[in-house]
Design a protein around this motif. Sequence first.
Motif, PDB file in Angstrom:
ATOM      1  N   ILE A 272       1.011  -1.216  -0.041  1.00 56.12           N
ATOM      2  CA  ILE A 272       0.152  -0.074   0.021  1.00 56.12           C
ATOM      3  C   ILE A 272       0.741   1.125   0.043  1.00 56.12           C
ATOM      4  O   ILE A 272       0.470   2.197  -0.719  1.00 56.12           O
ATOM      5  CB  ILE A 272      -0.803   0.037   1.307  1.00 56.12           C
ATOM      6  CG1 ILE A 272      -2.160  -1.052   1.207  1.00 56.12           C
ATOM      7  CG2 ILE A 272      -1.643   1.490   1.298  1.00 56.12           C
ATOM      8  CD1 ILE A 272      -2.972  -1.183   2.238  1.00 56.12           C
ATOM      9  N   PHE A 273       1.794   1.365   0.862  1.00 54.86           N
ATOM     10  CA  PHE A 273       2.920   2.286   0.842  1.00 54.86           C
ATOM     11  C   PHE A 273       3.604   2.641  -0.521  1.00 54.86           C
ATOM     12  O   PHE A 273       3.784   3.813  -1.083  1.00 54.86           O
ATOM     13  CB  PHE A 273       3.972   2.227   1.968  1.00 54.86           C
ATOM     14  CG  PHE A 273       3.799   3.036   2.932  1.00 54.86           C
ATOM     15  CD1 PHE A 273       4.146   4.272   3.218  1.00 54.86           C
ATOM     16  CD2 PHE A 273       2.824   2.548   4.076  1.00 54.86           C
ATOM     17  CE1 PHE A 273       4.106   5.044   4.221  1.00 54.86           C
ATOM     18  CE2 PHE A 273       2.668   3.235   5.239  1.00 54.86           C
ATOM     19  CZ  PHE A 273       3.240   4.599   5.207  1.00 54.86           C
ATOM     20  N   ALA A 274       3.972   1.487  -1.393  1.00 54.53           N
ATOM     21  CA  ALA A 274       4.639   1.367  -2.333  1.00 54.53           C
ATOM     22  C   ALA A 274       3.582   2.259  -3.400  1.00 54.53           C
ATOM     23  O   ALA A 274       4.194   2.902  -4.217  1.00 54.53           O
ATOM     24  CB  ALA A 274       4.891   0.128  -3.060  1.00 54.53           C
ATOM     25  N   ALA A 275       2.342   1.703  -3.599  1.00 57.06           N
ATOM     26  CA  ALA A 275       1.170   2.398  -4.469  1.00 57.06           C
ATOM     27  C   ALA A 275       1.351   3.962  -4.207  1.00 57.06           C
ATOM     28  O   ALA A 275       1.306   4.530  -5.203  1.00 57.06           O
ATOM     29  CB  ALA A 275       0.008   1.772  -4.416  1.00 57.06           C
ATOM     30  N   SER A 276       1.108   4.350  -2.988  1.00 55.50           N
ATOM     31  CA  SER A 276       1.078   5.713  -2.744  1.00 55.50           C
ATOM     32  C   SER A 276       2.377   6.314  -3.089  1.00 55.50           C
ATOM     33  O   SER A 276       2.338   7.454  -3.663  1.00 55.50           O
ATOM     34  CB  SER A 276       0.886   5.853  -0.969  1.00 55.50           C
ATOM     35  OG  SER A 276       0.849   7.371  -0.532  1.00 55.50           O
ATOM     36  N   SER A 277       3.615   5.852  -2.829  1.00 53.56           N
ATOM     37  CA  SER A 277       4.773   6.329  -3.004  1.00 53.56           C
ATOM     38  C   SER A 277       4.959   6.603  -4.608  1.00 53.56           C
ATOM     39  O   SER A 277       5.379   7.465  -5.257  1.00 53.56           O
ATOM     40  CB  SER A 277       5.945   5.562  -2.747  1.00 53.56           C
ATOM     41  OG  SER A 277       5.996   5.459  -1.282  1.00 53.56           O
ATOM     42  N   ALA A 278       4.511   5.399  -5.530  1.00 54.80           N
ATOM     43  CA  ALA A 278       4.420   5.677  -6.955  1.00 54.80           C
ATOM     44  C   ALA A 278       3.570   6.700  -7.462  1.00 54.80           C
ATOM     45  O   ALA A 278       4.020   7.456  -8.432  1.00 54.80           O
ATOM     46  CB  ALA A 278       4.186   4.357  -7.469  1.00 54.80           C
ATOM     47  N   ILE A 279       2.509   7.084  -6.924  1.00 47.52           N
ATOM     48  CA  ILE A 279       1.798   8.040  -7.370  1.00 47.52           C
ATOM     49  C   ILE A 279       2.311   9.358  -7.089  1.00 47.52           C
ATOM     50  O   ILE A 279       2.343  10.458  -7.940  1.00 47.52           O
ATOM     51  CB  ILE A 279       0.089   7.917  -6.787  1.00 47.52           C
ATOM     52  CG1 ILE A 279      -0.600   7.109  -7.205  1.00 47.52           C
ATOM     53  CG2 ILE A 279      -0.521   9.634  -6.858  1.00 47.52           C
ATOM     54  CD1 ILE A 279      -1.149   6.849  -8.439  1.00 47.52           C
ATOM     55  N   ASP A 280       2.892   9.478  -5.748  1.00 49.01           N
ATOM     56  CA  ASP A 280       3.546  10.630  -5.466  1.00 49.01           C
ATOM     57  C   ASP A 280       4.889  11.032  -6.513  1.00 49.01           C
ATOM     58  O   ASP A 280       4.779  12.059  -6.636  1.00 49.01           O
ATOM     59  CB  ASP A 280       4.298  10.323  -3.938  1.00 49.01           C
ATOM     60  CG  ASP A 280       4.776  11.465  -3.482  1.00 49.01           C
ATOM     61  OD1 ASP A 280       5.437  12.347  -3.980  1.00 49.01           O
ATOM     62  OD2 ASP A 280       4.892  11.301  -2.130  1.00 49.01           O
ATOM     63  N   THR A 319     -10.764  -2.408   5.328  1.00 50.17           N
ATOM     64  CA  THR A 319     -10.095  -3.229   4.288  1.00 50.17           C
ATOM     65  C   THR A 319      -8.937  -2.780   3.635  1.00 50.17           C
ATOM     66  O   THR A 319      -8.598  -1.634   3.784  1.00 50.17           O
ATOM     67  CB  THR A 319     -11.476  -3.809   3.253  1.00 50.17           C
ATOM     68  OG1 THR A 319     -11.444  -2.378   2.384  1.00 50.17           O
ATOM     69  CG2 THR A 319     -12.392  -4.073   3.821  1.00 50.17           C
ATOM     70  N   ALA A 320      -8.267  -3.681   2.969  1.00 52.68           N
ATOM     71  CA  ALA A 320      -6.922  -3.263   2.408  1.00 52.68           C
ATOM     72  C   ALA A 320      -7.334  -2.277   1.173  1.00 52.68           C
ATOM     73  O   ALA A 320      -6.847  -1.433   0.931  1.00 52.68           O
ATOM     74  CB  ALA A 320      -6.229  -4.685   1.656  1.00 52.68           C
ATOM     75  N   ALA A 321      -8.684  -2.622   0.494  1.00 53.77           N
ATOM     76  CA  ALA A 321      -8.821  -1.782  -0.695  1.00 53.77           C
ATOM     77  C   ALA A 321      -9.260  -0.396  -0.091  1.00 53.77           C
ATOM     78  O   ALA A 321      -8.780   0.387  -0.930  1.00 53.77           O
ATOM     79  CB  ALA A 321     -10.089  -2.332  -1.426  1.00 53.77           C
ATOM     80  N   GLY A 322      -9.931  -0.252   0.951  1.00 49.28           N
ATOM     81  CA  GLY A 322     -10.171   1.027   1.427  1.00 49.28           C
ATOM     82  C   GLY A 322      -8.938   1.523   1.836  1.00 49.28           C
ATOM     83  O   GLY A 322      -8.836   3.106   1.493  1.00 49.28           O
TER      84      GLY A 322
END
Length: 414
Positions: A272-280, A319-322
Amino acid sequence: MSVAVTPSPPKGPGVGSGDVTDESLSGKQWRRLAISVYLPTTLSFIGFGAVTPLIALTAHDLGATTAQAAFVVALLGIGGLLGALPAGALTQRVGERRAIVGSLILDAACMAVAGFATHLWVLAAAVLVMGLSGAVLIIGRQSFLTEFIPFRFRARALSTLGGVFRVGALLGPLAGAAVVTVFDLRAAYWLAIITSLAAAATSALLPDLPEPEHHDSGEPTRMASVLRAHTRTLLTVGIGAAALMLVRATRDALLPLWAAEIGLGPAETSLIFAASSAIDLTLFYLGGSMMDRLGRRAVAVPAMVIMGAAFGLLPLTATAAGLTAIALGLGVGNGISSGIVLTLGSDASPAVGRHQFLAGWRLVTGLGQAAGPLLVSGLAAVASLSAAALTVGAIGLLGGAWLWYWVGPPPRRE
């Protein structure tokens, strides 16, 4: 009433051969900027990122308790705050290039001391000085770009610098993990020594700026007088920027805690952190371009609203999705606002006393950054994580309104 921030045009001779005007920046000048500013910043932050997660482990190896190890890690931030005002004075006295190169060499020395320390107090002292040298690096690079880059490109240049910080923070731990796996814990410090010295060598290519400004009387500009003259800006736009830093810093503290709260494991949390950082990482230049074309308010306010809303909705996720949706929203807000704090500080900085003002700006915004994790910790202890998330969300929304009021619309240009 918005604070009138009328940026003074850069007075340097330009990045590379030929003058930089307020109309253009050639490809050659951008390339030299990449080599002399962005490359060394990336190198130094890779080394810094490789070592930072390992400082606590090094402290443990030296016999520290968990609380003592946490305090040693905290000395990085403490050093950055303590060093803000002296860093501005030093940069004004010796110039950006010498200050940056000297601080990188000092950083390499601190890495060596920390990596081979045999006593906990030696490690703690090295980490504190690393924080001090980091303050010089940030203020030196910000003041250099403020002086050299035409105003119409300023936000893009500073947002790219913010993006480079993020790239280094992402690659550093990966590089550190690789060398530690192949060798041992101390190898990460060797990596940081090499990257800091390489950054110092490439930073030596920085062009010289004009001599520091003085008053008409010829006396050096005093820190206290500069900060006193710009107290209103620091307490209005500066407070708004500090709130933005607080909201940003909270992401790293609150998201892992909430992931554990809803039963997610370390692997899911990391993804989840990786996805956030990728957008960042994909949005920093877009944010800078928007600031240059539409004004600073066009990015600062939406970023605060997006992050504030995301934190406000966090207690509803189970949930993980949320949680992933929330993390992606925070990545968008953080990504488009890359460099906004640097840009607002540069816009507000005066031609005379620029370094001193940026030092005060760094101190104010650094306090906001430090307050984020402390706020989460305090509210989680006395109330709940939900209360912490809602409080940070409210700060984000109120901070957006505050920045809308004080930053003002973009200046009209002929």
